[in-house]
Structure formats: structure tokens, C-alpha cells
Design a protein around this motif. Sequence first.
Motif, mmCIF file in Angstrom:
data_model
loop_
_atom_site.group_PDB
_atom_site.id
_atom_site.type_symbol
_atom_site.label_atom_id
_atom_site.label_comp_id
_atom_site.label_asym_id
_atom_site.label_seq_id
_atom_site.Cartn_x
_atom_site.Cartn_y
_atom_site.Cartn_z
ATOM 1 N N LEU A 77 0.859 -1.187 0.000
ATOM 2 C CA LEU A 77 0.000 0.000 0.000
ATOM 3 C C LEU A 77 0.889 1.229 0.000
ATOM 4 O O LEU A 77 1.890 1.279 0.712
ATOM 5 C CB LEU A 77 -0.876 0.031 1.248
ATOM 6 N N GLY A 78 0.525 2.203 -0.795
ATOM 7 C CA GLY A 78 1.294 3.441 -0.831
ATOM 8 C C GLY A 78 0.428 4.592 -1.281
ATOM 9 O O GLY A 78 -0.749 4.428 -1.579
ATOM 10 N N THR A 79 1.037 5.771 -1.323
ATOM 11 C CA THR A 79 0.343 6.983 -1.741
ATOM 12 C C THR A 79 -0.999 7.103 -1.016
ATOM 13 O O THR A 79 -2.014 7.422 -1.595
ATOM 14 C CB THR A 79 0.142 7.003 -3.280
ATOM 15 N N LEU A 80 -0.987 6.800 0.265
ATOM 16 C CA LEU A 80 -2.218 6.776 1.051
ATOM 17 C C LEU A 80 -2.387 8.096 1.787
ATOM 18 O O LEU A 80 -1.479 8.543 2.487
ATOM 19 C CB LEU A 80 -2.148 5.624 2.058
ATOM 20 N N ALA A 81 -3.551 8.725 1.605
ATOM 21 C CA ALA A 81 -3.824 10.004 2.273
ATOM 22 C C ALA A 81 -5.325 10.195 2.431
ATOM 23 O O ALA A 81 -6.122 9.656 1.663
ATOM 24 C CB ALA A 81 -3.238 11.157 1.471
ATOM 25 N N VAL A 82 -5.672 11.009 3.428
ATOM 26 C CA VAL A 82 -7.063 11.380 3.688
ATOM 27 C C VAL A 82 -7.150 12.900 3.682
ATOM 28 O O VAL A 82 -6.270 13.579 4.225
ATOM 29 C CB VAL A 82 -7.537 10.816 5.049
ATOM 30 N N ALA A 83 -8.195 13.418 3.080
ATOM 31 C CA ALA A 83 -8.421 14.865 3.052
ATOM 32 C C ALA A 83 -8.487 15.396 4.483
ATOM 33 O O ALA A 83 -9.107 14.767 5.347
ATOM 34 C CB ALA A 83 -9.715 15.188 2.314
ATOM 35 N N PRO A 84 -7.855 16.532 4.761
ATOM 36 C CA PRO A 84 -7.818 17.048 6.130
ATOM 37 C C PRO A 84 -9.191 17.171 6.804
ATOM 38 O O PRO A 84 -9.328 16.840 7.973
ATOM 39 C CB PRO A 84 -7.152 18.417 5.975
ATOM 40 N N HIS A 85 -10.211 17.591 6.089
ATOM 41 C CA HIS A 85 -11.520 17.760 6.735
ATOM 42 C C HIS A 85 -12.233 16.430 6.988
ATOM 43 O O HIS A 85 -13.273 16.404 7.640
ATOM 44 C CB HIS A 85 -12.406 18.741 5.960
ATOM 45 N N PHE A 86 -11.648 15.316 6.512
ATOM 46 C CA PHE A 86 -12.177 13.990 6.817
ATOM 47 C C PHE A 86 -11.328 13.267 7.874
ATOM 48 O O PHE A 86 -11.710 12.198 8.333
ATOM 49 C CB PHE A 86 -12.242 13.123 5.554
ATOM 50 N N GLN A 87 -10.195 13.830 8.239
ATOM 51 C CA GLN A 87 -9.331 13.176 9.217
ATOM 52 C C GLN A 87 -10.011 13.144 10.581
ATOM 53 O O GLN A 87 -10.718 14.062 10.963
ATOM 54 C CB GLN A 87 -7.979 13.893 9.297
ATOM 55 N N GLY A 88 -9.790 12.040 11.288
ATOM 56 C CA GLY A 88 -10.376 11.880 12.608
ATOM 57 C C GLY A 88 -11.831 11.435 12.590
ATOM 58 O O GLY A 88 -12.484 11.394 13.626
ATOM 59 N N LYS A 89 -12.347 11.081 11.418
ATOM 60 C CA LYS A 89 -13.750 10.689 11.285
ATOM 61 C C LYS A 89 -13.906 9.234 10.846
ATOM 62 O O LYS A 89 -14.965 8.834 10.404
ATOM 63 C CB LYS A 89 -14.461 11.616 10.297
ATOM 64 N N GLY A 90 -12.847 8.462 10.937
ATOM 65 C CA GLY A 90 -12.921 7.047 10.607
ATOM 66 C C GLY A 90 -12.743 6.725 9.132
ATOM 67 O O GLY A 90 -12.864 5.568 8.735
#
Length: 162
Positions: A77-90
Amino acid sequence: MQRLANRDDLHSVYAIYMDETVVRFLGYDPMPLEQFSLIFDELLRSKAFFVHLSQEEIAGFYRISRYPGRAAHVAQLGTLAVAPHFQGKGVAQAMLAEAIQTLEAMGVRRVELIVEADNSRGLAFYQRLGFEIEGRLRQFYKRSDEQEYIDDFIMAKLLEEV
């Protein structure tokens, strides 16, 4: 929900990738859209770059690479990211659970990833999901705006028999 990324996703993926809280833990330094477009095209050609949707918005993304031959049961797995406004929301947990479920259905038994040693939030997250540190790549990573090289950790999770 996950799906393969497509050309229409460029601007959303770029916005997430280049966010100052995200880009420091991905493989490229900040760059203009035109330059990122070339990298994005390469990700699309891989046919292994996925976006994760939440409320019909791209909330995150990741890439899966499979090893050939005797290691065909291993995925990275690579290039893995979550949009900042979705972070901390599961979202990251849901995204990884879906990815791992897909990989298990494909016969994958081992999932690997690499995390920067200074990404304490990422390290804790992956460890909670059952990934273990298996090795250290010394001075593997260098951000253009920092003097020091950073170590990376190789982490892996063994999946259940399918």
C-alpha cells in the motif's frame, strides 16, 4: 466506497495531496498542478490507484502494488492520504478495511507499507490496525525544505487464510 481513480479526479486528488498537512508524508514535494498531472497520469496508468468516496466526495486515496512471481501473495500500500476535513472521522480506517478486504479476496496474504519515522500519528494508526514494524530504512526520505534525512519504517500485516 472505493473505486479506481479516473482523469476527472485530478483536481480533488491534487488538493488533498498538496495540502500542507498531507504533502509532508507523501513522496513528492509541493508542485504546481501541471507538474502533478504527469504523476497523476502515471498513477492512473498503474490501474491500481483508488479513491475513497464519502458522501460522493473524494475523502482519500491509495495505491496498491502487487509483487510478481513467488511473492505474488504480497501487496504494498502506498500513496495513502485522507483529506484534512475527513481526518479523525474514521475515513482512513474504513478505506484500509475496504482495501484489505479486496486484497484478501484476491488471495493476498501479506500487506506492506512504508511510514516516515516522524509520522507518529500514522505509525500509531497502522499499529492499531495490526501492522508491525519489520525494519528501518535509514536516511531514506528527504524533504526539500528540511536539512535532515528521515528514516522510514517498513510495516507489514499478515492476513488471515482465505
